[in-house]
Write an enzyme that holds these catalytic residues in place. Structure first.
Site, PDB file in Angstrom:
ATOM      1  N   ASP A  59      51.980  33.107   7.845  1.00  0.00           N
ATOM      2  CA  ASP A  59      53.313  32.675   8.310  1.00  0.00           C
ATOM      3  C   ASP A  59      53.456  31.155   8.476  1.00  0.00           C
ATOM      4  O   ASP A  59      53.953  30.689   9.514  1.00  0.00           O
ATOM      5  CB  ASP A  59      53.668  33.372   9.630  1.00  0.00           C
ATOM      6  N   CYS A  98      51.031  36.922  15.306  1.00  0.00           N
ATOM      7  CA  CYS A  98      50.763  37.405  13.950  1.00  0.00           C
ATOM      8  C   CYS A  98      49.319  37.184  13.514  1.00  0.00           C
ATOM      9  O   CYS A  98      48.761  38.013  12.793  1.00  0.00           O
ATOM     10  CB  CYS A  98      51.766  36.788  12.986  1.00  0.00           C
ATOM     11  N   LYS A 156      56.479  40.830   5.445  1.00  0.00           N
ATOM     12  CA  LYS A 156      56.420  41.758   6.582  1.00  0.00           C
ATOM     13  C   LYS A 156      57.638  41.575   7.476  1.00  0.00           C
ATOM     14  O   LYS A 156      58.291  40.524   7.444  1.00  0.00           O
ATOM     15  CB  LYS A 156      55.144  41.509   7.389  1.00  0.00           C
TER      16      LYS A 156
HETATM   17  C1  VGL Z   1      55.612  35.816  14.868  1.00  0.00           C
HETATM   18  C2  VGL Z   1      56.881  36.342  16.710  1.00  0.00           C
HETATM   19  C3  VGL Z   1      57.820  36.966  15.921  1.00  0.00           C
HETATM   20  C4  VGL Z   1      54.379  35.156  14.304  1.00  0.00           C
HETATM   21  C5  VGL Z   1      56.542  36.438  14.060  1.00  0.00           C
HETATM   22  O1  VGL Z   1      54.373  34.808  13.108  1.00  0.00           O
HETATM   23  O2  VGL Z   1      53.403  34.986  15.077  1.00  0.00           O
HETATM   24  N1  VGL Z   1      55.784  35.780  16.185  1.00  0.00           N
HETATM   25  N2  VGL Z   1      57.631  37.002  14.590  1.00  0.00           N
END
Ligand code: VGL
Ligand code: ZN
Length: 215
Positions: free
Chosen positions: A8, A151, A106
């Site tokens: 991410d 994540c 995702k």
């Molecule tokens: C994430 C909160 C919501 C992350 C993704 O990438 O850690 N955290 N969506």
């Protein structure tokens, strides 16, 4: 095959983004430095529809940070982030993303969040990453990214559960820290579940082909 997984590394998790992780931008240089040392570089993207159920905007009266029941499961509410096709969902422009060979998406189901890059939070659906790794007989992954306490942690714990060896690159991760110390607790949880905590220096020193000749 030595495999690096970037979790991410998207604009919305960087300073100025919708769900900015403190110092999130600092991990980009770590990713850029490590990628040339790995024959296989993979990435995940948080990839939400505009009406995703993890968005506080979908639950009037509930600010970000509240926990609600979403389709029967506890769900922390977040600001709208990483909406499919928006700039916030793009990789950081500082990331040398042309080195990434495959991207796994995702969080696409509006009623079910997915912190892990392998499975949704209910372990109902695979993103395809575990199958991709198995097809290539990958037994160990090095992981870095955002955010340590969500994540990254979920990804590492799922990977260990699937029987992979996992090295977690600590200087390549930063936490959201809704509660202070969440990032440290996540590191401890990953280590006690079997992940090896390493630094990017450790990896660059021990990669075959870049270690210095000793006599
Ligand atoms: C994430 C909160 C919501 C992350 C993704 O990438 O850690 N955290 N969506
Ligand atoms: Zn998300």
């Amino acid at each position: 095959m030595k495999t690096l997984l970037l979790v991410d590394l998207q604009n919305d998790f960087l300073p100025g983004g919708a769900l900015a992780v403190p110092e999130g931008d600092r991990v980009i240089a770590v990713a850029n430095r490590l990628m040339p040392h790995f024959p296989l570089v993979l990435a995940s993207k948080d990839w939400h529809p505009p009406d995703h159920g993890s968005f506080a905007s979908q639950h009037p009266g509930h600010p970000p940070g509240d926990t609600i029941l979403l389709d029967g499961r506890d769900q922390i509410l977040w600001p709208d982030h990483c909406v499919q096709g928006t700039r916030g969902a793009d990789f950081s422009s500082h990331l040398e993303h042309t080195r990434i060979q495959a991207v796994f998406y995702k969080g696409t189901d509006p009623l079910l969040d997915s912190y892990s890059a392998l499975f949704d939070n209910d372990h109902r659906r695979s993103t395809g990453l575990i199958e991709y790794l198995r097809e290539r007989s990958v037994e160990e992954i090095c992981v870095l990214g955002l955010a340590t306490d969500y994540c990254v942690q979920a990804t590492v714990l799922d990977a260990l559960r699937e029987g992979l060896r996992v090295r977690l690159v600590t200087d390549g991760c930063r936490g959201v820290n809704l509660q202070s110390g969440d990032d440290q607790r996540a590191l401890n949880a990953m280590r006690s579940s079997g992940a090896m905590l390493v630094t990017s220096d450790d990896l660059v020193r021990t990669r075959p082909g870049v270690s210095r000749q000793s006599r």
